[in-house]
Structures are given as structure tokens and as C-alpha cells.
Design a protein around this motif. Sequence first.
Motif, PDB file in Angstrom:
ATOM      1  N   THR A  38     -31.735   2.175-111.175  1.00  0.00           N
ATOM      2  CA  THR A  38     -30.377   2.167-111.739  1.00  0.00           C
ATOM      3  C   THR A  38     -29.407   2.929-110.836  1.00  0.00           C
ATOM      4  O   THR A  38     -28.286   2.466-110.578  1.00  0.00           O
ATOM      5  CB  THR A  38     -30.378   2.795-113.144  1.00  0.00           C
ATOM      6  N   LEU A  39     -29.826   4.083-110.357  1.00  0.00           N
ATOM      7  CA  LEU A  39     -28.956   4.877-109.489  1.00  0.00           C
ATOM      8  C   LEU A  39     -28.695   4.168-108.167  1.00  0.00           C
ATOM      9  O   LEU A  39     -27.599   4.290-107.602  1.00  0.00           O
ATOM     10  CB  LEU A  39     -29.577   6.258-109.244  1.00  0.00           C
ATOM     11  N   GLU A  40     -29.674   3.412-107.666  1.00  0.00           N
ATOM     12  CA  GLU A  40     -29.468   2.636-106.439  1.00  0.00           C
ATOM     13  C   GLU A  40     -28.419   1.556-106.663  1.00  0.00           C
ATOM     14  O   GLU A  40     -27.563   1.330-105.809  1.00  0.00           O
ATOM     15  CB  GLU A  40     -30.776   1.993-105.981  1.00  0.00           C
ATOM     16  N   ARG A  41     -28.502   0.874-107.797  1.00  0.00           N
ATOM     17  CA  ARG A  41     -27.524  -0.187-108.100  1.00  0.00           C
ATOM     18  C   ARG A  41     -26.109   0.361-108.158  1.00  0.00           C
ATOM     19  O   ARG A  41     -25.166  -0.279-107.725  1.00  0.00           O
ATOM     20  CB  ARG A  41     -27.859  -0.868-109.428  1.00  0.00           C
ATOM     21  N   HIS A  42     -25.960   1.547-108.705  1.00  0.00           N
ATOM     22  CA  HIS A  42     -24.629   2.148-108.860  1.00  0.00           C
ATOM     23  C   HIS A  42     -24.246   3.049-107.692  1.00  0.00           C
ATOM     24  O   HIS A  42     -23.189   3.683-107.727  1.00  0.00           O
ATOM     25  CB  HIS A  42     -24.564   2.930-110.173  1.00  0.00           C
ATOM     26  N   LYS A  43     -25.122   3.133-106.704  1.00  0.00           N
ATOM     27  CA  LYS A  43     -24.885   3.957-105.505  1.00  0.00           C
ATOM     28  C   LYS A  43     -24.480   5.376-105.885  1.00  0.00           C
ATOM     29  O   LYS A  43     -23.507   5.937-105.387  1.00  0.00           O
ATOM     30  CB  LYS A  43     -23.844   3.303-104.608  1.00  0.00           C
ATOM     31  N   SER A  44     -25.284   5.965-106.752  1.00  0.00           N
ATOM     32  CA  SER A  44     -25.001   7.301-107.275  1.00  0.00           C
ATOM     33  C   SER A  44     -25.494   8.379-106.312  1.00  0.00           C
ATOM     34  O   SER A  44     -26.545   8.237-105.685  1.00  0.00           O
ATOM     35  CB  SER A  44     -25.699   7.474-108.623  1.00  0.00           C
ATOM     36  N   PRO A  45     -24.756   9.481-106.227  1.00  0.00           N
ATOM     37  CA  PRO A  45     -25.214  10.599-105.396  1.00  0.00           C
ATOM     38  C   PRO A  45     -26.417  11.329-106.014  1.00  0.00           C
ATOM     39  O   PRO A  45     -27.078  12.114-105.339  1.00  0.00           O
ATOM     40  CB  PRO A  45     -23.999  11.528-105.328  1.00  0.00           C
ATOM     41  N   LEU A  46     -26.733  11.040-107.267  1.00  0.00           N
ATOM     42  CA  LEU A  46     -27.889  11.660-107.911  1.00  0.00           C
ATOM     43  C   LEU A  46     -29.201  11.071-107.423  1.00  0.00           C
ATOM     44  O   LEU A  46     -30.275  11.621-107.702  1.00  0.00           O
ATOM     45  CB  LEU A  46     -27.803  11.496-109.430  1.00  0.00           C
ATOM     46  N   LEU A  47     -29.135   9.991-106.692  1.00  0.00           N
ATOM     47  CA  LEU A  47     -30.331   9.338-106.178  1.00  0.00           C
ATOM     48  C   LEU A  47     -31.159  10.293-105.316  1.00  0.00           C
ATOM     49  O   LEU A  47     -32.386  10.276-105.381  1.00  0.00           O
ATOM     50  CB  LEU A  47     -29.950   8.087-105.381  1.00  0.00           C
ATOM     51  N   ALA A  48     -30.502  11.130-104.555  1.00  0.00           N
ATOM     52  CA  ALA A  48     -31.219  12.069-103.684  1.00  0.00           C
ATOM     53  C   ALA A  48     -32.077  13.031-104.506  1.00  0.00           C
ATOM     54  O   ALA A  48     -33.224  13.326-104.141  1.00  0.00           O
ATOM     55  CB  ALA A  48     -30.233  12.847-102.826  1.00  0.00           C
ATOM     56  N   ALA A  49     -31.568  13.494-105.627  1.00  0.00           N
ATOM     57  CA  ALA A  49     -32.322  14.415-106.478  1.00  0.00           C
ATOM     58  C   ALA A  49     -33.522  13.715-107.112  1.00  0.00           C
ATOM     59  O   ALA A  49     -34.614  14.295-107.190  1.00  0.00           O
ATOM     60  CB  ALA A  49     -31.422  14.993-107.568  1.00  0.00           C
ATOM     61  N   VAL A  50     -33.327  12.477-107.536  1.00  0.00           N
ATOM     62  CA  VAL A  50     -34.443  11.729-108.133  1.00  0.00           C
ATOM     63  C   VAL A  50     -35.509  11.458-107.078  1.00  0.00           C
ATOM     64  O   VAL A  50     -36.703  11.584-107.345  1.00  0.00           O
ATOM     65  CB  VAL A  50     -33.933  10.418-108.784  1.00  0.00           C
ATOM     66  N   MET A  51     -35.085  11.099-105.874  1.00  0.00           N
ATOM     67  CA  MET A  51     -36.050  10.854-104.798  1.00  0.00           C
ATOM     68  C   MET A  51     -36.818  12.133-104.455  1.00  0.00           C
ATOM     69  O   MET A  51     -38.017  12.087-104.203  1.00  0.00           O
ATOM     70  CB  MET A  51     -35.345  10.304-103.553  1.00  0.00           C
ATOM     71  N   ALA A  52     -36.136  13.258-104.449  1.00  0.00           N
ATOM     72  CA  ALA A  52     -36.809  14.529-104.167  1.00  0.00           C
ATOM     73  C   ALA A  52     -37.860  14.824-105.241  1.00  0.00           C
ATOM     74  O   ALA A  52     -38.970  15.282-104.931  1.00  0.00           O
ATOM     75  CB  ALA A  52     -35.790  15.665-104.091  1.00  0.00           C
ATOM     76  N   THR A  53     -37.527  14.535-106.487  1.00  0.00           N
ATOM     77  CA  THR A  53     -38.482  14.733-107.582  1.00  0.00           C
ATOM     78  C   THR A  53     -39.673  13.808-107.429  1.00  0.00           C
ATOM     79  O   THR A  53     -40.827  14.227-107.584  1.00  0.00           O
ATOM     80  CB  THR A  53     -37.790  14.489-108.937  1.00  0.00           C
ATOM     81  N   LEU A  54     -39.421  12.547-107.115  1.00  0.00           N
ATOM     82  CA  LEU A  54     -40.507  11.582-106.920  1.00  0.00           C
ATOM     83  C   LEU A  54     -41.403  11.996-105.751  1.00  0.00           C
ATOM     84  O   LEU A  54     -42.628  11.907-105.842  1.00  0.00           O
ATOM     85  CB  LEU A  54     -39.946  10.180-106.693  1.00  0.00           C
ATOM     86  N   LYS A  55     -40.795  12.457-104.673  1.00  0.00           N
ATOM     87  CA  LYS A  55     -41.592  12.907-103.526  1.00  0.00           C
ATOM     88  C   LYS A  55     -42.477  14.083-103.904  1.00  0.00           C
ATOM     89  O   LYS A  55     -43.640  14.162-103.497  1.00  0.00           O
ATOM     90  CB  LYS A  55     -40.677  13.292-102.349  1.00  0.00           C
ATOM     91  N   ASP A  56     -41.946  15.001-104.703  1.00  0.00           N
ATOM     92  CA  ASP A  56     -42.724  16.159-105.134  1.00  0.00           C
ATOM     93  C   ASP A  56     -43.904  15.719-106.002  1.00  0.00           C
ATOM     94  O   ASP A  56     -45.019  16.235-105.850  1.00  0.00           O
ATOM     95  CB  ASP A  56     -41.837  17.131-105.915  1.00  0.00           C
ATOM     96  N   ILE A  57     -43.683  14.766-106.878  1.00  0.00           N
ATOM     97  CA  ILE A  57     -44.762  14.262-107.734  1.00  0.00           C
ATOM     98  C   ILE A  57     -45.835  13.597-106.883  1.00  0.00           C
ATOM     99  O   ILE A  57     -47.030  13.821-107.092  1.00  0.00           O
ATOM    100  CB  ILE A  57     -44.210  13.295-108.801  1.00  0.00           C
ATOM    101  N   VAL A  58     -45.418  12.797-105.906  1.00  0.00           N
ATOM    102  CA  VAL A  58     -46.387  12.125-105.024  1.00  0.00           C
ATOM    103  C   VAL A  58     -47.166  13.158-104.228  1.00  0.00           C
ATOM    104  O   VAL A  58     -48.378  13.037-104.045  1.00  0.00           O
ATOM    105  CB  VAL A  58     -45.675  11.114-104.095  1.00  0.00           C
ATOM    106  N   ARG A  59     -46.494  14.186-103.766  1.00  0.00           N
ATOM    107  CA  ARG A  59     -47.157  15.227-102.979  1.00  0.00           C
ATOM    108  C   ARG A  59     -48.213  15.956-103.822  1.00  0.00           C
ATOM    109  O   ARG A  59     -49.304  16.247-103.355  1.00  0.00           O
ATOM    110  CB  ARG A  59     -46.117  16.221-102.468  1.00  0.00           C
ATOM    111  N   ARG A  60     -47.897  16.228-105.085  1.00  0.00           N
ATOM    112  CA  ARG A  60     -48.816  16.969-105.953  1.00  0.00           C
ATOM    113  C   ARG A  60     -49.974  16.126-106.459  1.00  0.00           C
ATOM    114  O   ARG A  60     -51.094  16.603-106.543  1.00  0.00           O
ATOM    115  CB  ARG A  60     -48.076  17.517-107.168  1.00  0.00           C
ATOM    116  N   TYR A  61     -49.685  14.892-106.842  1.00  0.00           N
ATOM    117  CA  TYR A  61     -50.681  14.081-107.535  1.00  0.00           C
ATOM    118  C   TYR A  61     -51.060  12.823-106.763  1.00  0.00           C
ATOM    119  O   TYR A  61     -51.535  11.858-107.357  1.00  0.00           O
ATOM    120  CB  TYR A  61     -50.174  13.684-108.923  1.00  0.00           C
ATOM    121  N   GLY A  62     -50.889  12.823-105.462  1.00  0.00           N
ATOM    122  CA  GLY A  62     -51.121  11.712-104.563  1.00  0.00           C
ATOM    123  C   GLY A  62     -51.877  10.506-105.067  1.00  0.00           C
ATOM    124  O   GLY A  62     -51.289   9.481-105.384  1.00  0.00           O
ATOM    125  N   SER A  63     -53.193  10.586-105.133  1.00  0.00           N
ATOM    126  CA  SER A  63     -53.999   9.404-105.448  1.00  0.00           C
ATOM    127  C   SER A  63     -53.778   8.929-106.880  1.00  0.00           C
ATOM    128  O   SER A  63     -53.864   7.730-107.151  1.00  0.00           O
ATOM    129  CB  SER A  63     -55.478   9.698-105.222  1.00  0.00           C
TER     130      SER A  63
END
Length: 146
Positions: free
Chosen positions: A70-95
Motif C-alpha cells: 500500500t505504501l509503495e502504491r502511494h509513494k509514502s515516505p513511511l515505506l523506509a520504516a516498514v522496510m527497515a522493520t521487515l529487514k530486522d524481522i528477516v535478520r532475526r528469524y531468517g529461515s
Amino acid sequence: LAVKGSSQKNNRDDDLEDDDDDDIDAATQQQQQQRVPAALVAAKGRLLSRMSKRHLLEQILPILIALKATLERHKSPLLAAVMATLKDIVRRYGSDVDDVLQEDPHLAEELKYDLERAEKNNKKNKRQPHQQPPQRRRRKSSGSLG
């Protein structure tokens, strides 16, 4: 009367012995109860950790993925924060995250790329000591503005 009195005395002695046994049993039970809470607390912590992780992966991660779209469709600046959160989750719980990300292979590739890029930047920053950029000097105005 003497027989009756002696039987009452024996009953009192039996009661005192029972009280001593009860005290010993109570002390033993207290010791066991003190050991049990430590094990119970540890087991409770492991259970809560697993439940939290499962909730994150099954409930929150799909919501974050939908929010990202949704944030990508609306080109929101909050996208960076969501991506950072997703990256952190992937880093912690990888597999464990891979199962959820199979539904969105583009996001999986994007997150992996971002993680690799972040790791390269961290390694690069560790090799080079952090230097402050030179400060610019302000020019003194010569004359009046008017």
C-alpha cells in the motif's frame, strides 16, 4: 480415672509427633515449591517466546507485507520504516520467514538484496574510521544589502 488420663496423655503425644511430621513435610514441600517456580518460569519464558515468534510470523508479517504494498502504491515516505522493520524481522528469524515470503517472491528478493547491501555498508564502515566532513566557513558580508 487413671486409665482415662493416661489415654488422653498418649493422644496428646501422638498429636505432637504428628505436628512434627507435618512441620517436616511442610519444609520439604516449601523446598520443592521453590525449585518448581524456577523451572516453571523458564518453561513459561520459552513458551511465551515461541508464541510471540509464531504470532509475529503468522499475523504481523503478512500485515507488514500488505502495508508495504500500500505504501509503495502511494509513494509514502513511511515505506523506509516498514522496510527497515521487515529487514530486522528477516535478520532475526531468517529461515522461518522464508515460508511466509514464498507468497511474495519479489519482496523476498528485495529484502535479501537490502540485507546484503546493509551488511556490505556495515563492513565498509568498520574498515574505515568514521570521519567528520570538513565544515564550511561562512563568508563575512562585505558592505550593506540595501
